[in-house]
Design a protein around this motif. Structure first.
Motif, mmCIF file in Angstrom:
data_model
loop_
_atom_site.group_PDB
_atom_site.id
_atom_site.type_symbol
_atom_site.label_atom_id
_atom_site.label_comp_id
_atom_site.label_asym_id
_atom_site.label_seq_id
_atom_site.Cartn_x
_atom_site.Cartn_y
_atom_site.Cartn_z
ATOM 1 N N UNK A 127 0.847 -1.206 0.000
ATOM 2 C CA UNK A 127 0.000 0.000 0.000
ATOM 3 C C UNK A 127 0.882 1.256 0.000
ATOM 4 N N UNK A 128 0.971 1.849 -1.140
ATOM 5 C CA UNK A 128 1.821 3.031 -1.320
ATOM 6 C C UNK A 128 1.321 4.207 -0.477
ATOM 7 N N UNK A 129 0.000 4.361 -0.407
ATOM 8 C CA UNK A 129 -0.585 5.493 0.333
ATOM 9 C C UNK A 129 -0.237 5.404 1.826
ATOM 10 N N UNK A 130 -0.165 4.185 2.348
ATOM 11 C CA UNK A 130 0.167 4.020 3.772
ATOM 12 C C UNK A 130 1.581 4.536 4.043
ATOM 13 N N UNK A 131 2.472 4.258 3.117
ATOM 14 C CA UNK A 131 3.840 4.766 3.284
ATOM 15 C C UNK A 131 3.831 6.300 3.206
ATOM 16 N N UNK A 132 2.989 6.824 2.351
ATOM 17 C CA UNK A 132 2.852 8.276 2.236
ATOM 18 C C UNK A 132 2.425 8.909 3.557
ATOM 19 N N UNK A 133 1.537 8.240 4.276
ATOM 20 C CA UNK A 133 1.089 8.769 5.570
ATOM 21 C C UNK A 133 2.257 8.761 6.567
ATOM 22 N N UNK A 134 3.043 7.704 6.537
ATOM 23 C CA UNK A 134 4.207 7.637 7.442
ATOM 24 C C UNK A 134 5.209 8.750 7.130
ATOM 25 N N UNK A 135 5.444 8.971 5.844
ATOM 26 C CA UNK A 135 6.386 10.034 5.442
ATOM 27 C C UNK A 135 5.846 11.390 5.898
ATOM 28 N N UNK A 136 4.568 11.587 5.650
ATOM 29 C CA UNK A 136 3.903 12.838 6.054
ATOM 30 C C UNK A 136 4.056 13.057 7.564
ATOM 31 N N UNK A 137 3.875 11.987 8.301
ATOM 32 C CA UNK A 137 3.881 12.063 9.764
ATOM 33 C C UNK A 137 5.282 12.337 10.322
ATOM 34 N N UNK A 138 6.286 11.731 9.725
ATOM 35 C CA UNK A 138 7.635 11.821 10.302
ATOM 36 C C UNK A 138 8.592 12.728 9.525
ATOM 37 N N UNK A 139 8.099 13.368 8.469
ATOM 38 C CA UNK A 139 9.009 14.174 7.634
ATOM 39 C C UNK A 139 9.684 15.289 8.429
ATOM 40 N N UNK A 140 8.895 16.026 9.200
ATOM 41 C CA UNK A 140 9.460 17.152 9.948
ATOM 42 C C UNK A 140 10.542 16.693 10.906
ATOM 43 N N UNK A 141 10.233 15.656 11.627
ATOM 44 C CA UNK A 141 11.191 15.126 12.608
ATOM 45 C C UNK A 141 12.468 14.626 11.920
ATOM 46 N N UNK A 142 12.278 13.884 10.842
ATOM 47 C CA UNK A 142 13.436 13.328 10.128
ATOM 48 C C UNK A 142 14.324 14.439 9.573
ATOM 49 N N UNK A 143 13.707 15.474 9.054
ATOM 50 C CA UNK A 143 14.481 16.577 8.473
ATOM 51 C C UNK A 143 15.241 17.340 9.559
ATOM 52 N N UNK A 144 14.602 17.528 10.716
ATOM 53 C CA UNK A 144 15.287 18.244 11.813
ATOM 54 C C UNK A 144 16.459 17.423 12.349
ATOM 55 N N UNK A 145 16.222 16.122 12.515
ATOM 56 C CA UNK A 145 17.302 15.272 13.037
ATOM 57 C C UNK A 145 18.471 15.236 12.042
ATOM 58 N N UNK A 146 18.136 15.110 10.762
ATOM 59 C CA UNK A 146 19.198 15.094 9.745
ATOM 60 C C UNK A 146 19.940 16.432 9.726
ATOM 61 N N UNK A 147 19.199 17.501 9.950
ATOM 62 C CA UNK A 147 19.844 18.819 9.954
ATOM 63 C C UNK A 147 20.739 18.976 11.184
ATOM 64 N N UNK A 148 20.311 18.372 12.295
ATOM 65 C CA UNK A 148 21.156 18.429 13.493
ATOM 66 C C UNK A 148 22.491 17.735 13.227
ATOM 67 N N UNK A 149 22.454 16.661 12.441
ATOM 68 C CA UNK A 149 23.696 15.932 12.134
ATOM 69 C C UNK A 149 24.525 16.687 11.105
ATOM 70 N N UNK A 150 23.857 17.180 10.048
ATOM 71 C CA UNK A 150 24.599 17.698 8.902
ATOM 72 C C UNK A 150 24.787 19.217 8.883
ATOM 73 N N UNK A 151 23.872 19.935 9.478
ATOM 74 C CA UNK A 151 23.980 21.392 9.451
ATOM 75 C C UNK A 151 23.331 21.982 8.217
#
Lengths: 184, 122
Positions: free
Chosen positions: A18-42
């Motif tokens: 189910x592609x849409x289900x993965x889309x919901x997960x990405x939607x849900x965790x995108x902000x967090x993932x981007x902030x954590x990655x930014x904390x590592x990379x700058x």
């Protein structure tokens, strides 16, 4: 963030194709993932690339995810590893000395720029911290993960996480207090 | 380092400041769309064996072949080597001039004859 049961159901649907289900997960965790990655990379662009790598890597590893455990720490571990790999590959870590104007002593900011200046200072201060320390403090104070969960994400003992958060906070709180003093 | 009670809880003020500093400027939806655009590609790449996967098979393959070779050598050696003689067979007297001389002599045997017969038995 969604509940663990909700996340587990979305993961199960994604594994079933189910592609849409993965889309919901990405939607849900995108902000967090981007902030954590930014904390590592700058760098924000590198961080977005790493967050994307993390999501796609998680997608192909979803069958390995243990649904009895919370999804967030599992995903953040993959994202943090993707960011660390990217940093190593691109050698983006540079021991840049802090700009004196960011540390203090610069001209007093006007009211409009105050918030943005604090952001600049915090990013500069984060860059000064060792990677593990800044990732730990972001996971704890921004994303709300427990010490035990961060230990799992970073693959280090819980006591080390506590120590890293303590030292990072000491540095960042000093900076925050100085900034508030200046802003008065 | 001594933990303060507040060290076990997130610091809301610091958390909010850090969140604001790390918040991406780009559109959230654009990022989600960007990840989803590579959904199929990521799954395809995961199902097609890449050179890395083939390379990872190579080493166990070499190890299995080496193990089979060693096993074959050991089995072959065990099959081709004659079985050791039994204890009785090893002690049985052999035919030979020394032994015959010892058995047929009228007089007590000379020490050299006894020695020769013993050597022949070995």
């Amino acid at each position: 963030m969604g509940s663990s049961e909700d996340d587990a159901a979305l993961v199960a649907s994604t594994v079933a194709g189910d592609r849409a289900a993965f889309g919901v997960l990405v939607e849900r965790y995108a902000g967090q993932a981007r902030r954590v990655a930014r904390a590592v990379l700058g760098d924000p662009d590198d961080a977005d690339d790493a967050a994307q790598d993390g999501f796609l890597s998680a997608l192909v590893k979803l069958a390995q995810y243990d649904a009895r455990r919370p999804f967030g720490p599992w995903l953040m571990r993959i994202v943090a590893n993707a960011a660390t790999d990217r940093r190593r590959r691109r050698n983006v870590r540079r021991a840049e000395p802090l700009d004196a104007s960011l540390v203090g002593g610069g001209p007093r900011p006007d009211a409009i720029a105050v918030r943005s200046e604090l952001g600049e200072r915090l990013r500069a201060a984060l860059k000064e911290l060792p990677e593990r320390r800044r990732t730990a403090v972001v996971l704890f104070d921004v994303e709300g993960y427990s010490h035990a969960e961060i230990a799992g994400i970073l693959g280090i003992p819980e006591g080390t996480v506590r120590s890293e958060v303590f030292h990072a906070r000491r540095r960042l709180r000093t900076l925050l207090a100085d900034w508030k003093e200046e802003a008065r | 380092m001594k933990d303060l009670p507040s060290d076990f809880r997130p610091d809301p003020e610091l958390g909010a400041a850090l969140r604001s500093a790390l918040e991406p400027k780009d559109d959230h939806a654009a990022f989600v769309a960007r990840v989803m655009a590579r959904y199929d590609q990521a799954l395809d790449r995961a199902t097609i064996p890449t050179l890395d996967v083939l390379a990872s098979w190579f080493r166990p393959g070499i190890a299995a072949a080496a193990a089979a070779l060693i096993a074959g050598f050991l089995i072959g050696r065990a099959v081709l080597t004659p079985a050791p003689a039994s204890f009785d067979a090893a002690l049985a007297p052999l035919e030979g001039p020394g032994l015959a001389a010892l058995v047929t002599a009228q007089d007590p045997p000379d020490a050299s004859v006894v020695f020769t017969s013993l050597v022949e038995q070995r």
